[in-house]
Design a protein around this motif. Structure first.
Motif, PDB file in Angstrom:
ATOM      1  N   ARG A 114       0.831  -1.206   0.000  1.00 39.27           N
ATOM      2  CA  ARG A 114       0.000   0.000   0.000  1.00 39.27           C
ATOM      3  C   ARG A 114       0.865   1.255   0.000  1.00 39.27           C
ATOM      4  N   LEU A 115       1.918   1.248   0.808  1.00 43.44           N
ATOM      5  CA  LEU A 115       2.792   2.413   0.885  1.00 43.44           C
ATOM      6  C   LEU A 115       3.517   2.645  -0.434  1.00 43.44           C
ATOM      7  N   ALA A 116       3.954   1.572  -1.079  1.00 43.09           N
ATOM      8  CA  ALA A 116       4.629   1.709  -2.373  1.00 43.09           C
ATOM      9  C   ALA A 116       3.686   2.327  -3.403  1.00 43.09           C
ATOM     10  N   ALA A 117       2.429   1.892  -3.377  1.00 43.30           N
ATOM     11  CA  ALA A 117       1.452   2.439  -4.319  1.00 43.30           C
ATOM     12  C   ALA A 117       1.179   3.914  -4.036  1.00 43.30           C
ATOM     13  N   LEU A 118       1.124   4.283  -2.764  1.00 41.41           N
ATOM     14  CA  LEU A 118       0.893   5.684  -2.404  1.00 41.41           C
ATOM     15  C   LEU A 118       2.062   6.559  -2.853  1.00 41.41           C
ATOM     16  N   ARG A 119       3.283   6.079  -2.611  1.00 40.84           N
ATOM     17  CA  ARG A 119       4.463   6.859  -3.021  1.00 40.84           C
ATOM     18  C   ARG A 119       4.509   7.040  -4.534  1.00 40.84           C
ATOM     19  N   LYS A 120       4.071   6.025  -5.251  1.00 41.52           N
ATOM     20  CA  LYS A 120       4.028   6.143  -6.718  1.00 41.52           C
ATOM     21  C   LYS A 120       2.958   7.143  -7.135  1.00 41.52           C
ATOM     22  N   LYS A 121       1.800   7.078  -6.487  1.00 41.57           N
ATOM     23  CA  LYS A 121       0.705   7.995  -6.821  1.00 41.57           C
ATOM     24  C   LYS A 121       1.066   9.430  -6.467  1.00 41.57           C
ATOM     25  N   HIS A 122       1.698   9.610  -5.303  1.00 45.03           N
ATOM     26  CA  HIS A 122       2.060  10.949  -4.835  1.00 45.03           C
ATOM     27  C   HIS A 122       3.578  11.126  -4.915  1.00 45.03           C
ATOM     28  N   TYR A 123       4.113  10.891  -6.089  1.00 47.23           N
ATOM     29  CA  TYR A 123       5.562  10.952  -6.290  1.00 47.23           C
ATOM     30  C   TYR A 123       6.125  12.342  -6.016  1.00 47.23           C
ATOM     31  N   ASP A 124       5.264  13.376  -6.133  1.00 47.91           N
ATOM     32  CA  ASP A 124       5.708  14.751  -5.968  1.00 47.91           C
ATOM     33  C   ASP A 124       5.418  15.306  -4.578  1.00 47.91           C
ATOM     34  N   ALA A 125       4.978  14.452  -3.656  1.00 47.71           N
ATOM     35  CA  ALA A 125       4.660  14.905  -2.297  1.00 47.71           C
ATOM     36  C   ALA A 125       5.932  15.220  -1.526  1.00 47.71           C
TER      37      ALA A 125
ATOM     38  N   TYR B   9      -7.156   0.061  17.306  1.00 47.76           N
ATOM     39  CA  TYR B   9      -7.342  -0.556  15.999  1.00 47.76           C
ATOM     40  C   TYR B   9      -6.212  -1.541  15.677  1.00 47.76           C
ATOM     41  N   ARG B  10      -6.567  -2.594  14.977  1.00 43.20           N
ATOM     42  CA  ARG B  10      -5.613  -3.618  14.586  1.00 43.20           C
ATOM     43  C   ARG B  10      -5.722  -3.864  13.079  1.00 43.20           C
ATOM     44  N   GLN B  11      -4.643  -4.391  12.498  1.00 41.80           N
ATOM     45  CA  GLN B  11      -4.563  -4.635  11.054  1.00 41.80           C
ATOM     46  C   GLN B  11      -4.976  -3.381  10.275  1.00 41.80           C
ATOM     47  N   VAL B  12      -4.369  -2.276  10.667  1.00 41.05           N
ATOM     48  CA  VAL B  12      -4.688  -0.971  10.068  1.00 41.05           C
ATOM     49  C   VAL B  12      -3.399  -0.226   9.740  1.00 41.05           C
ATOM     50  N   LEU B  13      -3.369   0.366   8.561  1.00 39.42           N
ATOM     51  CA  LEU B  13      -2.313   1.280   8.141  1.00 39.42           C
ATOM     52  C   LEU B  13      -2.941   2.653   7.933  1.00 39.42           C
ATOM     53  N   ILE B  14      -2.330   3.680   8.523  1.00 39.76           N
ATOM     54  CA  ILE B  14      -2.743   5.055   8.254  1.00 39.76           C
ATOM     55  C   ILE B  14      -1.522   5.800   7.720  1.00 39.76           C
ATOM     56  N   ALA B  15      -1.637   6.315   6.523  1.00 42.47           N
ATOM     57  CA  ALA B  15      -0.569   7.109   5.907  1.00 42.47           C
ATOM     58  C   ALA B  15      -1.082   8.530   5.688  1.00 42.47           C
ATOM     59  N   VAL B  16      -0.212   9.500   5.944  1.00 39.98           N
ATOM     60  CA  VAL B  16      -0.570  10.910   5.715  1.00 39.98           C
ATOM     61  C   VAL B  16       0.442  11.505   4.741  1.00 39.98           C
ATOM     62  N   VAL B  17      -0.064  11.926   3.599  1.00 38.44           N
ATOM     63  CA  VAL B  17       0.758  12.531   2.544  1.00 38.44           C
ATOM     64  C   VAL B  17       0.712  14.046   2.718  1.00 38.44           C
ATOM     65  N   ARG B  18       1.900  14.663   2.767  1.00 41.24           N
ATOM     66  CA  ARG B  18       1.940  16.116   2.937  1.00 41.24           C
ATOM     67  C   ARG B  18       2.506  16.791   1.699  1.00 41.24           C
ATOM     68  N   TYR B  19       1.777  17.833   1.269  1.00 41.08           N
ATOM     69  CA  TYR B  19       2.281  18.741   0.251  1.00 41.08           C
ATOM     70  C   TYR B  19       2.560  20.076   0.946  1.00 41.08           C
ATOM     71  N   PHE B  20       3.831  20.436   1.039  1.00 41.99           N
ATOM     72  CA  PHE B  20       4.237  21.630   1.779  1.00 41.99           C
ATOM     73  C   PHE B  20       3.666  22.891   1.144  1.00 41.99           C
ATOM     74  N   GLY B  21       3.111  23.747   1.996  1.00 42.75           N
ATOM     75  CA  GLY B  21       2.457  24.951   1.496  1.00 42.75           C
ATOM     76  C   GLY B  21       3.277  26.213   1.609  1.00 42.75           C
ATOM     77  N   GLY B  22       4.523  26.090   2.100  1.00 47.90           N
ATOM     78  CA  GLY B  22       5.381  27.275   2.145  1.00 47.90           C
ATOM     79  C   GLY B  22       5.584  27.852   3.524  1.00 47.90           C
ATOM     80  N   THR B  23       4.785  27.419   4.506  1.00 44.98           N
ATOM     81  CA  THR B  23       4.905  27.928   5.871  1.00 44.98           C
ATOM     82  C   THR B  23       5.240  26.788   6.822  1.00 44.98           C
ATOM     83  N   LYS B  24       6.340  26.931   7.560  1.00 44.95           N
ATOM     84  CA  LYS B  24       6.707  25.903   8.528  1.00 44.95           C
ATOM     85  C   LYS B  24       5.745  25.936   9.712  1.00 44.95           C
ATOM     86  N   LEU B  25       5.401  24.762  10.210  1.00 46.72           N
ATOM     87  CA  LEU B  25       4.416  24.675  11.286  1.00 46.72           C
ATOM     88  C   LEU B  25       5.042  24.512  12.664  1.00 46.72           C
ATOM     89  N   GLY B  26       6.323  24.215  12.709  1.00 48.59           N
ATOM     90  CA  GLY B  26       6.953  23.977  14.005  1.00 48.59           C
ATOM     91  C   GLY B  26       6.608  22.587  14.514  1.00 48.59           C
TER      92      GLY B  26
END
Length: 210
Positions: free
Chosen positions: A38-49, A90-107
């Motif tokens: 799943r992670l490999a597919a996400l990285r391919k889909k969001h190659y520019d993240a 939760y069990r047998q669960v993957l949660i991935a968060v894809v970030r596209y940087f918007g120009g402002t650091k959040l700390g």
């Protein structure tokens, strides 16, 4: 092996914080290999993240947990996502968060809140599924007999799956593991219907939209 656990259906959600986009993906995964796919597919889909951060629990006992900050400051992304998984149990669960940087650091504090909020949004978009380990019995019966068997199994606290209609009705009867129903099943039709034990498997017994 645990007899009951809670998992989530596949889902996705998005939040935007100071022009940074956080895309949360929730997947039901039954192994670390499935998580990796799943992670490999996400990285391919969001190659520019900018980042693809994640956490998962790949088993039913909570022993196989991993997380990654994927370049974000240590413990500001993967660990908050894992805390959402652990808080929900939760069990047998993957949660991935894809970030596209918007120009402002959040700390550091802002990142922890952002990844927590994104993962939580993904969980809210998913269906919560309560799984129970069940013993599985297969059988086939005449149509009039099946109607009687179906009602009886429901009264016994079991459930039917895999019902197929042909010259006879084929089906599976499932009961929570630990409940010995062999004699009751045999007595349902005076031994005329043969119930064959097929082992154990997890089955959904309750769902809830989170």
């Amino acid at each position: 092996m645990t007899e009951e656990y809670v998992t989530l259906s596949d889902a996705s959600a998005e939040i935007v914080i100071l022009r940074s986009r956080f895309l949360a993906y929730v997947f039901h995964c039954e192994s670390e290999e499935a998580c990796a796919e799943r992670l490999a597919a996400l990285r391919k889909k969001h190659y520019d993240a900018t980042h693809v951060c994640y956490a998962y629990c790949a088993d039913t006992d909570g022993r196989t947990m991993r997380f990654s900050d994927d370049g974000e400051p240590s413990s500001t992304a993967g660990a908050p996502i894992l805390s959402v998984i652990n808080k929900g149990g939760y069990r047998q669960v993957l949660i991935a968060v894809v970030r596209y940087f918007g120009g402002t650091k959040l700390g550091a504090g802002g990142l922890v809140r952002a990844y927590t909020d994104a993962a939580s949004a993904g969980v809210r978009a998913a269906e919560e599924r309560h799984m129970r380990l069940c013993s599985v019995w297969s059988a086939s019966a005449e149509y009039n007999t099946f109607a009687r068997i179906s009602s009886a199994i429901s009264r016994m606290g079991g459930m039917l799956t895999g019902v197929g209609y042909g010259e006879t009705v084929s089906f599976e009867a499932l009961f929570p593991v630990g409940e010995d129903r062999e004699r009751e099943l045999r007595d349902l039709t005076g031994g005329k219907t043969e119930f064959i034990r097929r082992g154990d498997r997890y089955e959904i017994y309750q769902t809830r939209t989170t």
